[in-house]
Design a protein around this motif. Structure first.
Motif, PDB file in Angstrom:
ATOM      1  N   ILE A   1      -5.690   9.657  -6.107  1.00  0.00           N
ATOM      2  CA  ILE A   1      -4.902   8.727  -4.499  1.00  0.00           C
ATOM      3  C   ILE A   1      -5.478   7.075  -4.666  1.00  0.00           C
ATOM      4  N   GLU A   2      -6.624   6.930  -5.104  1.00  0.00           N
ATOM      5  CA  GLU A   2      -6.689   5.738  -5.783  1.00  0.00           C
ATOM      6  C   GLU A   2      -5.597   5.367  -6.720  1.00  0.00           C
ATOM      7  N   LYS A   3      -5.641   5.811  -7.508  1.00  0.00           N
ATOM      8  CA  LYS A   3      -4.886   5.617  -9.001  1.00  0.00           C
ATOM      9  C   LYS A   3      -3.209   5.065  -8.439  1.00  0.00           C
ATOM     10  N   GLY A   4      -2.791   5.745  -7.651  1.00  0.00           N
ATOM     11  CA  GLY A   4      -1.238   6.121  -6.836  1.00  0.00           C
ATOM     12  C   GLY A   4      -1.882   4.719  -5.337  1.00  0.00           C
ATOM     13  N   TYR A   5      -2.324   4.610  -4.823  1.00  0.00           N
ATOM     14  CA  TYR A   5      -2.354   3.513  -4.222  1.00  0.00           C
ATOM     15  C   TYR A   5      -2.169   2.049  -5.100  1.00  0.00           C
TER      16      TYR A   5
ATOM     17  N   GLY B   1      15.486   2.566 -15.909  1.00  0.00           N
ATOM     18  CA  GLY B   1      13.712   2.675 -15.839  1.00  0.00           C
ATOM     19  C   GLY B   1      13.652   2.518 -14.548  1.00  0.00           C
ATOM     20  N   TYR B   2      12.431   3.085 -13.355  1.00  0.00           N
ATOM     21  CA  TYR B   2      12.619   3.471 -12.104  1.00  0.00           C
ATOM     22  C   TYR B   2      10.745   3.602 -11.607  1.00  0.00           C
ATOM     23  N   VAL B   3      11.001   3.662 -10.842  1.00  0.00           N
ATOM     24  CA  VAL B   3       9.717   3.129  -9.883  1.00  0.00           C
ATOM     25  C   VAL B   3      10.264   4.617  -8.977  1.00  0.00           C
ATOM     26  N   ILE B   4       9.165   5.988  -8.580  1.00  0.00           N
ATOM     27  CA  ILE B   4       9.292   6.974  -7.941  1.00  0.00           C
ATOM     28  C   ILE B   4       8.065   6.740  -6.610  1.00  0.00           C
ATOM     29  N   HIS B   5       8.467   6.714  -5.612  1.00  0.00           N
ATOM     30  CA  HIS B   5       6.634   6.237  -4.768  1.00  0.00           C
ATOM     31  C   HIS B   5       6.680   6.503  -3.316  1.00  0.00           C
ATOM     32  N   GLU B   6       6.141   7.047  -2.435  1.00  0.00           N
ATOM     33  CA  GLU B   6       6.666   8.139  -1.547  1.00  0.00           C
ATOM     34  C   GLU B   6       7.087   6.699  -0.332  1.00  0.00           C
TER      35      GLU B   6
ATOM     36  N   GLY C   1       1.028  -1.173  -0.233  1.00  0.00           N
ATOM     37  CA  GLY C   1      -0.330   0.424   0.137  1.00  0.00           C
ATOM     38  C   GLY C   1       0.498   1.328  -0.156  1.00  0.00           C
ATOM     39  N   ILE C   2       1.861   1.612  -1.142  1.00  0.00           N
ATOM     40  CA  ILE C   2       2.693   2.683  -1.205  1.00  0.00           C
ATOM     41  C   ILE C   2       2.600   3.132  -1.637  1.00  0.00           C
ATOM     42  N   TYR C   3       2.143   4.743  -2.026  1.00  0.00           N
ATOM     43  CA  TYR C   3       1.549   5.258  -2.803  1.00  0.00           C
ATOM     44  C   TYR C   3       2.638   4.932  -3.881  1.00  0.00           C
ATOM     45  N   ILE C   4       2.347   5.232  -5.400  1.00  0.00           N
ATOM     46  CA  ILE C   4       3.001   5.329  -6.155  1.00  0.00           C
ATOM     47  C   ILE C   4       2.647   6.142  -6.852  1.00  0.00           C
ATOM     48  N   HIS C   5       4.275   7.322  -7.621  1.00  0.00           N
ATOM     49  CA  HIS C   5       4.052   8.918  -7.807  1.00  0.00           C
ATOM     50  C   HIS C   5       4.382   8.660  -9.745  1.00  0.00           C
ATOM     51  N   ASP C   6       5.375   7.795  -9.862  1.00  0.00           N
ATOM     52  CA  ASP C   6       5.586   6.989 -11.307  1.00  0.00           C
ATOM     53  C   ASP C   6       6.430   6.448 -11.621  1.00  0.00           C
ATOM     54  N   VAL C   7       5.900   5.749 -12.378  1.00  0.00           N
ATOM     55  CA  VAL C   7       6.675   3.836 -13.086  1.00  0.00           C
ATOM     56  C   VAL C   7       7.342   4.943 -14.577  1.00  0.00           C
ATOM     57  N   LYS C   8       8.775   3.929 -14.862  1.00  0.00           N
ATOM     58  CA  LYS C   8       8.828   4.212 -16.502  1.00  0.00           C
ATOM     59  C   LYS C   8       9.800   2.865 -16.658  1.00  0.00           C
TER      60      LYS C   8
END
Lengths: 183, 318
Positions: free
Chosen positions: B82-86, A49-54, A31-38
């Protein structure tokens, strides 16, 4: 022979995709928020490639997000190399189907090791836990060192050796052990 | 959406369009002008940054009116983002590729069963030969492996090897051709390919009545293992054949001398082998006495079958 890293990433792009997918998978799981994914980009500089998460204080989440690629890439390397094991490694045929899967498995295996950025994230997370008195995180520091060493050794094709070991030599050993073959 | 005024020109703008420039809220043109006045060449993000409107989503720019959105990573996000991010979904192309690869992997694993069977057949061939002395069983297994993976040099090589071995065992002429076609590197200590090749050459020379050559080859074979009684018997047999064909007295003497050496060694041989060796000695003596060159099959036809060896031996007794 030293080949530019970006070239190796291009030639083994499935491994990069699976590596980022593994990060993303564990982010979703915890349940970690994902800001961006490449998942992959043809870049000569910066990560392929990268995954930016909170950020999170959940150490278990941090750990599995970091080592997720090691687990998923290793498992898929083993799985995808299986159809190629006997045709290529044992019978030495030129079967295109087997060659494709051999390339796929090795490409994925070569990106099993977490990156130095991943190692930095885990180190920071472990440090934070240690400062709050959670000494059970101590064993994770040598693990981070191992990750760093693994990344440095990739200059000497350690990543390819690892992939070959997982994809071909380990299954070969298991085959001989299970079937008790003498040849 | 929140609004504020530029501290220099007084223009009212949405908060997200204003820039905090060294702690002064300015619109973009005024911010650029100030930086020029200050002579700033490189912008430091700690001193110059665009403001974030807490009522506007940073991802989709949805306007929350007066209500502020929840912050994630210090940035306002609307509930949908937020829903999309989680629960960010894996892209369709990735899911499709994964499904396709999984299907292909299953296909590949099913296909691999044939290769597994081929390898196990090769394994069976090796065990049949080395553990049981079953040359025919080994050849059948090797042929099965070859039929399953005909494009492999390994299966082809072993097929030729085991077929050559079988041919040698049954005094078949095809031994030499098969051993010559093996074409894969084999450990001589285990597989003795060069030795078998020489045996096959000897057999071929004998079949083509090139007895001097056959005798020379039998001597070379004996040199590889001077203690081997059967190889010594082979020398006697070839010398006797040369004498029978050309009346070569030296060959006769060599045959007699070698037979005497074999006779002396027989006492140490196990019972089963003893009977076979005595039979072969009789055959060589018959050749010397009658100057008739009968191969093993012809002699057996005339004088009865040879006693069976306890374990198949691949020395060609011609």
């Amino acid at each position: 022979m030293i080949i530019p890293g970006f070239l190796i990433a291009w030639l083994t792009f499935p491994g990069v995709i699976v590596h980022e997918a593994a990060h993303m998978l564990f982010c979703r799981f915890y349940g970690i928020y994902i800001h961006d994914v490449k998942f992959f980009r043809f870049a000569t500089k910066g990560p392929a490639g990268y995954v930016i998460h909170e950020p999170t204080d959940n150490f278990t989440a941090n750990f599995f997000i970091t080592v997720g690629p090691f687990l998923l890439n290793t498992a898929l390397c083993l799985l995808f190399c299986l159809p190629a094991l006997l045709p290529i490694h044992y019978f030495e045929t030129d079967d295109p189907f087997a060659i494709f899967f051999g390339w796929l498995g090795i490409s994925i295996g070569m990106h099993a090791f977490p990156s130095t950025q991943d190692a930095r994230n885990l180190w920071a997370a472990a440090q934070k836990q240690l400062k709050s008195g959670k000494y059970w995180t101590l064993p994770f520091f040598p693990l981070v060192v191992i990750i760093y060493v693994g990344n440095i050794l990739s200059i000497f094709w350690f990543d390819a050796l690892y992939a070959a070991g997982v994809g071909f030599f380990l299954p070969e050993y298991l085959f001989k052990a299970v079937f008790r073959t003498v040849i | 959406m929140k609004h504020s005024q530029c501290a220099r020109c007084g223009t009212e703008l949405p908060l997200g369009k204003l820039v905090s420039t060294y702690q002064e809220l300015l619109c973009t043109p005024c911010a650029n002008a100030k930086l020029k006045e200050m002579g700033v060449k490189a912008v430091d993000p700690r001193n110059v940054y665009r403001l974030t409107d807490p009522t506007v989503c940073v991802r989709c720019e949805a306007d929350g009116g007066d209500g502020e959105f929840r912050q994630v990573g210090g940035m306002p996000h609307c509930p949908q983002c937020i829903e999309k991010g989680y629960h960010r979904p894996f892209p369709l192309w990735l899911r499709a590729a994964a499904a396709l690869l999984l299907a292909l992997t299953v296909f590949g694993l099913v296909r691999a069963v044939g290769y597994v069977k081929a390898r196990l057949a090769l394994n069976h061939a090796v065990i049949a030969l080395f553990a049981k002395g079953d040359v025919d069983g080994a050849q059948t297994a090797a042929m099965e492996a070859f039929k399953r993976v005909p494009e492999s040099k390994l299966t082809r090589g072993f097929m030729h090897y085991f077929t050559g071995l079988q041919a040698l065992h049954h005094d078949d002429d095809t031994a030499l051709q098969n051993f010559s076609s093996v074409g894969i590197p084999l450990n001589e200590g285990q597989w003795k390919l060069q030795f078998l090749l020489k045996e096959a050459q000897l057999g071929s020379a004998f079949e083509h009545k090139k007895f001097p050559r056959a005798l020379a080859l039998s001597r070379e074979l004996l040199q590889s293992d001077p203690q081997d009684v059967e190889l010594r018997l082979g020398v006697a047999s070839m010398a006797a054949a040369l004498y029978a064909d050309q009346g070569d007295a030296a060959a006769k003497a060599e045959a007699e001398q070698t037979l005497a050496q074999v006779g002396a060694s027989i006492a140490k041989a196990p019972a089963g082998e003893k009977a076979t060796l005595e039979y072969e000695i009789k055959r060589v003596r018959h050749r010397l006495e009658t100057r008739q060159i009968l191969n093993r099959k012809e002699y057996q036809k005339k004088f009865g079958p040879a006693p069976r060896l306890p374990q198949a031996k691949e020395t060609k007794q011609s």
